[in-house]
Scaffold this active site. Sequence first.
Site, PDB file in Angstrom:
ATOM      1  N   LYS A  75      52.673  26.151  43.647  1.00 16.34           N
ATOM      2  CA  LYS A  75      52.258  25.493  42.342  1.00 16.34           C
ATOM      3  C   LYS A  75      53.298  25.127  41.553  1.00 16.34           C
ATOM      4  CE  LYS A  75      47.291  26.825  42.221  1.00 16.34           C
ATOM      5  NZ  LYS A  75      46.411  27.623  41.578  1.00 16.34           N
ATOM      6  N   ARG A  89      50.452  37.039  43.682  1.00 16.40           N
ATOM      7  CA  ARG A  89      50.052  36.742  42.082  1.00 16.40           C
ATOM      8  C   ARG A  89      49.876  38.038  41.306  1.00 16.40           C
ATOM      9  NH1 ARG A  89      44.538  33.236  44.095  1.00 16.40           N
ATOM     10  NH2 ARG A  89      45.432  31.059  43.751  1.00 16.40           N
ATOM     11  N   ARG A  93      45.323  34.168  52.158  1.00 17.80           N
ATOM     12  CA  ARG A  93      44.668  34.397  50.909  1.00 17.80           C
ATOM     13  C   ARG A  93      44.725  35.963  50.290  1.00 17.80           C
ATOM     14  NH1 ARG A  93      41.370  30.791  47.691  1.00 17.80           N
ATOM     15  NH2 ARG A  93      40.047  32.374  46.975  1.00 17.80           N
ATOM     16  N   THR A 104      42.381  35.552  42.630  1.00 17.27           N
ATOM     17  CA  THR A 104      42.712  34.385  41.635  1.00 17.27           C
ATOM     18  C   THR A 104      42.950  34.570  40.304  1.00 17.27           C
ATOM     19  OG1 THR A 104      40.660  33.303  42.761  1.00 17.27           O
ATOM     20  CG2 THR A 104      41.364  32.367  40.852  1.00 17.27           C
ATOM     21  N   GLU A 143      42.022  20.117  53.629  1.00 15.20           N
ATOM     22  CA  GLU A 143      43.212  20.126  53.030  1.00 15.20           C
ATOM     23  C   GLU A 143      44.359  19.737  53.622  1.00 15.20           C
ATOM     24  OE1 GLU A 143      41.578  23.228  49.497  1.00 15.20           O
ATOM     25  OE2 GLU A 143      43.172  23.825  51.119  1.00 15.20           O
ATOM     26  N   ASN A 185      48.934  30.594  38.184  1.00 14.94           N
ATOM     27  CA  ASN A 185      48.870  31.785  39.276  1.00 14.94           C
ATOM     28  C   ASN A 185      49.617  31.574  40.677  1.00 14.94           C
ATOM     29  OD1 ASN A 185      47.245  30.090  40.202  1.00 14.94           O
ATOM     30  ND2 ASN A 185      45.368  31.545  40.276  1.00 14.94           N
ATOM     31  N   PHE A 217      37.367  24.650  33.347  1.00 18.99           N
ATOM     32  CA  PHE A 217      39.155  24.471  33.571  1.00 18.99           C
ATOM     33  C   PHE A 217      39.471  23.369  34.159  1.00 18.99           C
ATOM     34  CE2 PHE A 217      36.999  26.828  37.114  1.00 18.99           C
ATOM     35  CZ  PHE A 217      37.782  26.327  38.281  1.00 18.99           C
TER      36      PHE A 217
HETATM   37  P1  IDP Z   1      41.555  30.126  44.021  1.00 13.60           P
HETATM   38  O1  IDP Z   1      42.903  29.312  43.596  1.00 13.60           O
HETATM   39  O2  IDP Z   1      41.869  31.428  44.158  1.00 13.60           O
HETATM   40  O3  IDP Z   1      40.835  29.462  45.285  1.00 13.60           O
HETATM   41  P2  IDP Z   1      39.477  28.860  42.485  1.00 13.60           P
HETATM   42  O4  IDP Z   1      38.256  29.486  42.094  1.00 13.60           O
HETATM   43  O5  IDP Z   1      39.529  27.850  43.690  1.00 13.60           O
HETATM   44  O6  IDP Z   1      40.537  29.914  42.769  1.00 13.60           O
HETATM   45  O7  IDP Z   1      40.123  27.991  41.332  1.00 13.60           O
HETATM   46  C1  IDP Z   1      41.194  26.976  41.396  1.00 13.60           C
HETATM   47  C2  IDP Z   1      42.547  27.362  40.496  1.00 13.60           C
HETATM   48  O8  IDP Z   1      41.865  26.840  39.215  1.00 13.60           O
HETATM   49  C3  IDP Z   1      42.936  28.813  40.500  1.00 13.60           C
HETATM   50  O9  IDP Z   1      43.902  29.026  41.315  1.00 13.60           O
HETATM   51  C4  IDP Z   1      43.328  28.685  39.037  1.00 13.60           C
HETATM   52  O10 IDP Z   1      44.915  28.287  39.073  1.00 13.60           O
HETATM   53  C5  IDP Z   1      42.499  27.762  38.378  1.00 13.60           C
HETATM   54  N1  IDP Z   1      41.289  28.321  37.645  1.00 13.60           N
HETATM   55  C6  IDP Z   1      40.296  28.751  37.993  1.00 13.60           C
HETATM   56  N2  IDP Z   1      39.473  29.464  37.169  1.00 13.60           N
HETATM   57  C7  IDP Z   1      40.050  29.224  36.079  1.00 13.60           C
HETATM   58  C8  IDP Z   1      39.807  29.562  34.851  1.00 13.60           C
HETATM   59  O11 IDP Z   1      38.706  30.350  34.528  1.00 13.60           O
HETATM   60  N3  IDP Z   1      40.635  29.325  33.839  1.00 13.60           N
HETATM   61  C9  IDP Z   1      41.919  28.536  34.232  1.00 13.60           C
HETATM   62  N4  IDP Z   1      42.085  28.394  35.500  1.00 13.60           N
HETATM   63  C10 IDP Z   1      41.171  28.526  36.408  1.00 13.60           C
HETATM   64 MG    MG Z   2      39.988  27.606  45.688  1.00 11.47          MG
END
Ligand code: IDP
Ligand code: MG
Length: 149
Positions: free
Chosen positions: A9, A102, A85, A91, A126, A112, A57
Amino acid sequence: MERTFVMLKPDAVQRGLVGEIVQRFERRGLKIVAMKLLQMSTEFAHKHYEVHVGKPFFEGLIKYITSGPVVALVLEGANAIEVARATMGATHPAKAAPGTIRADFSLEMGRNLVHGSDGSDTAAFEIGLWFGEQELVDYGRSVDPWIFE
Ligand code: IDP
Ligand code: MG
């Protein structure tokens, strides 16, 4: 062999962590079959994160992810999706296990550092969204017999 999509990112690029993060996937044994740097448009970011449309978010996530260039990769190996992963960590960096990307380099969910496909359907979607067939390079590595049984 399984393939997964990984994205470093904008914070990873800005903080000079591209080499460090890519190295962790390489050292694990995953093979890079595609890699490029680009800055996402808002429209493209909506496609990539379409499963999160409407979540609280979402707008912040789109702003973050389009704020600078990202590095996109396709990684290949046994259990590539799960392994990538696990190498990334949870996350929320506060919940990520020490030793994961992370946990070792980040503090907040909205910064992250890395994205990875979360299942085989997502990986196929993707990889197809980010790369053309001709961008996926088919090659062997001389170390493969020392990594794969
Ligand atoms: P992942 O990246 O571990 O698969 P996802 O739930 O798919 O997690 O969420 C995508 C991205 O959105 C996360 O990596 C994070 O950067 C952001 N994100 C998810 N939930 C939140 C939140 O509650 N607050 C802020 N950012 C969030
Ligand atoms: Mg995801």
